[in-house]
Write a protein that holds these residues in place. Structure first.
Motif, PDB file in Angstrom:
ATOM      1  N   SER A 124     -11.390  -2.822  15.535  1.00 13.15           N
ATOM      2  CA  SER A 124     -10.801  -3.156  14.229  1.00 13.15           C
ATOM      3  C   SER A 124      -9.293  -2.947  14.110  1.00 13.15           C
ATOM      4  O   SER A 124      -8.749  -3.057  13.023  1.00 13.15           O
ATOM      5  N   PHE A 125      -8.617  -2.591  15.182  1.00 12.64           N
ATOM      6  CA  PHE A 125      -7.166  -2.405  15.095  1.00 12.64           C
ATOM      7  C   PHE A 125      -6.421  -3.176  16.180  1.00 12.64           C
ATOM      8  O   PHE A 125      -6.948  -3.392  17.269  1.00 12.64           O
ATOM      9  N   TYR A 164     -13.380   1.632   9.227  1.00 12.47           N
ATOM     10  CA  TYR A 164     -12.085   2.295   9.355  1.00 12.47           C
ATOM     11  C   TYR A 164     -11.492   2.612   8.001  1.00 12.47           C
ATOM     12  O   TYR A 164     -11.859   2.018   6.989  1.00 12.47           O
ATOM     13  N   LEU A 165     -10.563   3.558   8.038  1.00 11.66           N
ATOM     14  CA  LEU A 165      -9.851   3.990   6.841  1.00 11.66           C
ATOM     15  C   LEU A 165      -8.416   4.229   7.233  1.00 11.66           C
ATOM     16  O   LEU A 165      -8.145   4.619   8.367  1.00 11.66           O
ATOM     17  N   GLU A 166      -7.500   4.013   6.329  1.00 18.13           N
ATOM     18  CA  GLU A 166      -6.107   4.345   6.652  1.00 18.13           C
ATOM     19  C   GLU A 166      -5.450   4.983   5.442  1.00 18.13           C
ATOM     20  O   GLU A 166      -5.863   4.734   4.310  1.00 18.13           O
ATOM     21  N   ILE A 280      -2.223   7.690   8.895  1.00 16.26           N
ATOM     22  CA  ILE A 280      -3.416   8.186   9.561  1.00 16.26           C
ATOM     23  C   ILE A 280      -4.473   7.080   9.516  1.00 16.26           C
ATOM     24  O   ILE A 280      -4.681   6.455   8.479  1.00 16.26           O
ATOM     25  N   ASP A 281      -5.048   6.786  10.660  1.00 19.47           N
ATOM     26  CA  ASP A 281      -6.107   5.775  10.751  1.00 19.47           C
ATOM     27  C   ASP A 281      -7.335   6.433  11.371  1.00 19.47           C
ATOM     28  O   ASP A 281      -7.242   7.008  12.448  1.00 19.47           O
ATOM     29  N   VAL A 282      -8.436   6.325  10.682  1.00 18.28           N
ATOM     30  CA  VAL A 282      -9.690   6.863  11.201  1.00 18.28           C
ATOM     31  C   VAL A 282     -10.622   5.689  11.463  1.00 18.28           C
ATOM     32  O   VAL A 282     -10.860   4.888  10.565  1.00 18.28           O
ATOM     33  N   ALA A 304     -13.437   8.840   3.086  1.00 22.52           N
ATOM     34  CA  ALA A 304     -12.309   8.401   2.266  1.00 22.52           C
ATOM     35  C   ALA A 304     -11.829   9.551   1.394  1.00 22.52           C
ATOM     36  O   ALA A 304     -10.632   9.740   1.186  1.00 22.52           O
ATOM     37  N   LYS A 305     -12.776  10.338   0.916  1.00 16.38           N
ATOM     38  CA  LYS A 305     -12.413  11.450   0.051  1.00 16.38           C
ATOM     39  C   LYS A 305     -11.610  12.495   0.842  1.00 16.38           C
ATOM     40  O   LYS A 305     -10.587  12.983   0.381  1.00 16.38           O
TER      41      LYS A 305
END
Ligand code: FES
Ligand SMILES: [Fe+2]
Length: 371
Positions: A124-125, A164-166, A280-282, A304-305
């Protein structure tokens, strides 16, 4: 007699390391035949996809007179600078055409390059390899081949979910990273009824060991005092759950949780955008609860939290850092942060002298703290 512990004064240098892969942007943000701006390590880039969807990355500056290439015209194969129409192959940056040349002028067009960076799409990146700065006059250098492929989230079965989350943080790469590996902020920053509270603080003892370019928190059974882990053990019908957390230069934290045939794996990066700004990317992959409705959404919500709590904390911290305060790192809770700085220094020293990197950890170490 044991030495009296005194805190170590510490001011991060926020140096950004070149010669590594970095996550540039989420892959779904660029479609075929499109261009997108991005910044990595203060380097402006133009990232795009050719007509078959293959991603590419170029320095966003024309080697002729510096016009940003993202303002040019892109036909899905070549990128034409908007100033004098020089054309470049987007995958290697090689100049294809200089429209102002007459038939009898024999400038070697193919020896001119717009700085191209190796580029890969992974989980995804879009990842970009940021090479070491070249010699002056780099406008005539072909792209650098990265020594390894871009990092990937480790997976343990063929079927899994991925998300993913950023989050952007107004702090330097160093504060972003040591915030990520800091074990003592949990009960204060990540309070939630289903997770932790200040009252659940207890003494922890964890084993760490050196690994190439980083360190590992050795496989262990995670804190039993949190509801999600209790739930997981029940669900997986496993007597043991093991968690391994690795940090490796320049910015990668991986966490792998395994319980019987179930697994959860994440690869988190803190990417230096500028000297005072990181992201930050998870990216997480898992085969747990794949069929239970709402669970992927709930997992994403929890993550996300967490990330939002970290982001908010660093936003506040950035206020305090504006005035360049003296900072300190204490044992044992800040020891991972100390290792990070030592690893970075050792890496730079090895590069400077052209020798093998001397790992700052002599061997396995047990750390104790309360959190
Ligand atoms: S500045 Fe790009 S072609 Fe002249
Ligand atoms: Fe955190």
């Amino acid at each position: 007699m044991p030495e009296l512990d005194s805190p170590q004064r510490q001011s991060p240098d926020s140096l950004m390391l070149t010669g590594f892969w970095y996550r540039a942007l989420p892959a779904d943000r660029i479609q075929r035949n499109q261009l997108h701006k991005a910044t990595l390590l203060e380097i402006p880039l133009v990232i795009g996809r050719d007509r078959v969807g293959q991603p590419f990355a170029l320095r966003d500056s024309c080697p002729h007179r510096g016009m940003p290439l993202n303002c040019g015209r892109f036909d899905g194969e070549n990128l034409e600078c908007g100033y004098h129409g020089w054309q470049f192959d987007v995958h290697n940056g090689q100049c294809q055409l200089i429209p102002s040349l007459t038939a009898d002028q024999n400038l070697k067009v193919d020896r001119i390059y717009a700085g191209s960076c190796a580029c890969e799409e992974q989980d995804s990146f879009i990842w970009v390899f940021v090479p070491d700065p070249g010699p002056p006059g780099a406008g005539v250098a072909p792209p650098v081949e990265p020594p390894d492929p871009a990092p990937q989230v480790e997976k343990f079965s063929s079927k899994y979910k991925l998300a993913y989350l950023e989050a952007e943080m107004p702090v330097s790469i160093d504060h972003g990273i040591i915030g990520l590996m800091d074990p003592a902020h949990g009960p204060f920053v990540h309070q939630a009824w289903w997770w932790r509270s200040q009252h659940s603080i207890h003494e922890k003892k964890k084993n760490f060991e050196p690994i190439p370019n980083g360190f590992r928190m050795s496989a262990h059974t995670p804190s039993s005092n949190s509801a999600p882990y209790k739930l997981l053990r029940l669900y997986a019908d496993a007597d043991s759950i093991s968690t391994t957390i690795d940090f490796v230069l320049p910015n990668i934290r991986t966490e792998i949780i395994r319980a019987g045939k179930y697994w959860f794996s994440s690869l988190t990066t803190v990417t230096p955008i500028t000297r005072n700004h990181c992201r930050i990317d998870v990216v997480a992959a898992w085969n747990l609860f794949r069929w239970v409705p709402f669970v992927p959404a709930a997992l994403k919500f929890v993550f996300a939290k967490f990330v939002e709590q970290d982001r908010r904390t660093m936003e506040l911290q950035a206020e305090g850092l504006k005035h360049n305060p003296h900072l300190m790192l204490i044992d044992d809770a800040d020891r991972p942060a100390k290792w990070y700085f030592q690893l970075k220094a050792a890496h730079l020293e090895a590069k400077r002298t052209g020798t093998e990197m001397k790992h700052p950890m002599p061997g396995p170490v047990t750390l104790k703290w309360r959190s």
